[in-house]
Design a protein around this motif. Structure first.
Motif, PDB file in Angstrom:
ATOM      1  N   MET A   1     -22.233 -17.945  24.329  1.00  0.00           N
ATOM      2  CA  MET A   1     -23.512 -17.558  23.781  1.00  0.00           C
ATOM      3  C   MET A   1     -24.637 -18.166  24.610  1.00  0.00           C
ATOM      4  O   MET A   1     -24.462 -19.180  25.261  1.00  0.00           O
ATOM      5  CB  MET A   1     -23.641 -18.021  22.335  1.00  0.00           C
ATOM      6  CG  MET A   1     -22.767 -17.267  21.388  1.00  0.00           C
ATOM      7  SD  MET A   1     -23.373 -17.553  19.723  1.00  0.00           S
ATOM      8  CE  MET A   1     -22.491 -16.286  18.901  1.00  0.00           C
TER       9      MET A   1
ATOM     10  N   LYS B   1     -23.947  -9.367  23.926  1.00  0.00           N
ATOM     11  CA  LYS B   1     -23.013  -9.344  22.791  1.00  0.00           C
ATOM     12  C   LYS B   1     -23.153 -10.597  21.935  1.00  0.00           C
ATOM     13  O   LYS B   1     -23.091 -10.525  20.701  1.00  0.00           O
ATOM     14  CB  LYS B   1     -21.580  -9.143  23.272  1.00  0.00           C
ATOM     15  CG  LYS B   1     -21.351  -7.732  23.800  1.00  0.00           C
ATOM     16  CD  LYS B   1     -19.924  -7.509  24.240  1.00  0.00           C
ATOM     17  CE  LYS B   1     -19.749  -6.068  24.736  1.00  0.00           C
ATOM     18  NZ  LYS B   1     -18.386  -5.814  25.201  1.00  0.00           N
ATOM     19  N   GLY B   2     -23.371 -11.748  22.552  1.00  0.00           N
ATOM     20  CA  GLY B   2     -23.597 -12.977  21.796  1.00  0.00           C
ATOM     21  C   GLY B   2     -24.890 -12.919  21.007  1.00  0.00           C
ATOM     22  O   GLY B   2     -24.956 -13.367  19.854  1.00  0.00           O
ATOM     23  N   GLU B   3     -25.931 -12.343  21.604  1.00  0.00           N
ATOM     24  CA  GLU B   3     -27.212 -12.184  20.905  1.00  0.00           C
ATOM     25  C   GLU B   3     -27.074 -11.223  19.734  1.00  0.00           C
ATOM     26  O   GLU B   3     -27.680 -11.431  18.675  1.00  0.00           O
ATOM     27  CB  GLU B   3     -28.298 -11.704  21.870  1.00  0.00           C
ATOM     28  CG  GLU B   3     -28.672 -12.691  22.946  1.00  0.00           C
ATOM     29  CD  GLU B   3     -29.463 -13.894  22.444  1.00  0.00           C
ATOM     30  OE1 GLU B   3     -29.838 -13.946  21.255  1.00  0.00           O
ATOM     31  OE2 GLU B   3     -29.704 -14.805  23.247  1.00  0.00           O
ATOM     32  N   ILE B   4     -26.291 -10.164  19.908  1.00  0.00           N
ATOM     33  CA  ILE B   4     -26.043  -9.226  18.805  1.00  0.00           C
ATOM     34  C   ILE B   4     -25.370  -9.960  17.648  1.00  0.00           C
ATOM     35  O   ILE B   4     -25.756  -9.804  16.486  1.00  0.00           O
ATOM     36  CB  ILE B   4     -25.179  -8.029  19.271  1.00  0.00           C
ATOM     37  CG1 ILE B   4     -25.971  -7.121  20.199  1.00  0.00           C
ATOM     38  CG2 ILE B   4     -24.633  -7.251  18.072  1.00  0.00           C
ATOM     39  CD1 ILE B   4     -25.137  -6.040  20.871  1.00  0.00           C
ATOM     40  N   GLU B   5     -24.372 -10.764  17.984  1.00  0.00           N
ATOM     41  CA  GLU B   5     -23.645 -11.516  16.961  1.00  0.00           C
ATOM     42  C   GLU B   5     -24.587 -12.425  16.174  1.00  0.00           C
ATOM     43  O   GLU B   5     -24.560 -12.461  14.941  1.00  0.00           O
ATOM     44  CB  GLU B   5     -22.542 -12.331  17.639  1.00  0.00           C
ATOM     45  CG  GLU B   5     -21.605 -13.041  16.689  1.00  0.00           C
ATOM     46  CD  GLU B   5     -20.528 -13.802  17.455  1.00  0.00           C
ATOM     47  OE1 GLU B   5     -20.395 -15.019  17.193  1.00  0.00           O
ATOM     48  OE2 GLU B   5     -19.856 -13.188  18.306  1.00  0.00           O
ATOM     49  N   LYS B   6     -25.441 -13.164  16.890  1.00  0.00           N
ATOM     50  CA  LYS B   6     -26.385 -14.072  16.221  1.00  0.00           C
ATOM     51  C   LYS B   6     -27.389 -13.300  15.366  1.00  0.00           C
ATOM     52  O   LYS B   6     -27.677 -13.690  14.234  1.00  0.00           O
ATOM     53  CB  LYS B   6     -27.131 -14.919  17.247  1.00  0.00           C
ATOM     54  CG  LYS B   6     -26.274 -15.988  17.883  1.00  0.00           C
ATOM     55  CD  LYS B   6     -27.086 -16.978  18.695  1.00  0.00           C
ATOM     56  CE  LYS B   6     -27.673 -16.371  19.929  1.00  0.00           C
ATOM     57  NZ  LYS B   6     -28.307 -17.346  20.832  1.00  0.00           N
TER      58      LYS B   6
ATOM     59  N   THR C   1     -27.216 -10.139  14.092  1.00  0.00           N
ATOM     60  CA  THR C   1     -26.647  -9.427  12.939  1.00  0.00           C
ATOM     61  C   THR C   1     -26.226 -10.406  11.847  1.00  0.00           C
ATOM     62  O   THR C   1     -26.290 -10.076  10.666  1.00  0.00           O
ATOM     63  CB  THR C   1     -25.465  -8.524  13.346  1.00  0.00           C
ATOM     64  OG1 THR C   1     -24.477  -9.295  14.029  1.00  0.00           O
ATOM     65  CG2 THR C   1     -25.944  -7.376  14.240  1.00  0.00           C
ATOM     66  N   ALA C   2     -25.852 -11.637  12.224  1.00  0.00           N
ATOM     67  CA  ALA C   2     -25.525 -12.656  11.221  1.00  0.00           C
ATOM     68  C   ALA C   2     -26.755 -13.020  10.395  1.00  0.00           C
ATOM     69  O   ALA C   2     -26.629 -13.457   9.249  1.00  0.00           O
ATOM     70  CB  ALA C   2     -24.959 -13.905  11.898  1.00  0.00           C
TER      71      ALA C   2
END
Length: 153
Positions: free
Chosen positions: A1, A110-115, A117-118
């Motif tokens: 990330m 993809k890491g930014e999307i994960e953060k 969307t959380a």
């Protein structure tokens, strides 16, 4: 990330995306005002990209015609939805021509999307072709329905 100290949020935007119905007319108008020049390469002002990705979480394929011109330190990206269902066409149909998104570069989309969307953000559309830079648009804001784009360099 991505390390918070080097997050895209701490940088200037890479580009401002504007959706248009006729990219050639838009280029002529903006160049007459002194923006640009809008060029893809030495011989072409525009280029069309075939995308495979997702739209509202479902598989989608679309084509978009694009041109970029400099606006100080930030690129002005013109986008004409050419074919298929896409976020750009949805905006054009709902709101007409105008500001669509503000885009940043991130080495960890993809890491930014994960953060994001959380924390409740929703991905509007994305594409991560193998061996090529990927991108995502987060759903537009309540303020003018402006999307945020993250793109890999």
């Amino acid at each position: 990330m991505t390390d918070p100290g080097t997050s895209f949020r701490n940088t200037l935007p890479h580009h401002v995306g504007v959706v248009v119905r006729d990219i050639n007319k838009a280029i002529a108008h903006l160049e007459a005002l002194g923006f640009g020049p809008f060029m893809f390469d030495d011989d072409h002002k525009t280029f069309t990209i075939d995308f495979k990705g997702e739209l509202h979480g479902e598989p989608a394929e679309w084509k978009t015609t694009i041109s970029n011109g400099q606006m100080g330190d930030v690129q002005l990206e013109l986008l004409e939805p050419t074919e298929g269902p896409q976020a750009l066409k949805e905006t054009l149909d709902a709101q007409g021509e105008g500001l669509h998104h503000i885009g940043w570069l991130s080495s960890d989309v993809k890491g930014e999307i994960e953060k994001a969307t959380a924390k409740g953000a929703k991905v509007w559309t994305s594409s991560f072709p193998e061996g090529q830079p990927g991108f995502c648009y987060f759903e537009g804001t309540g303020l003018g329905n402006i999307a945020i784009e993250l793109r890999e360099p």
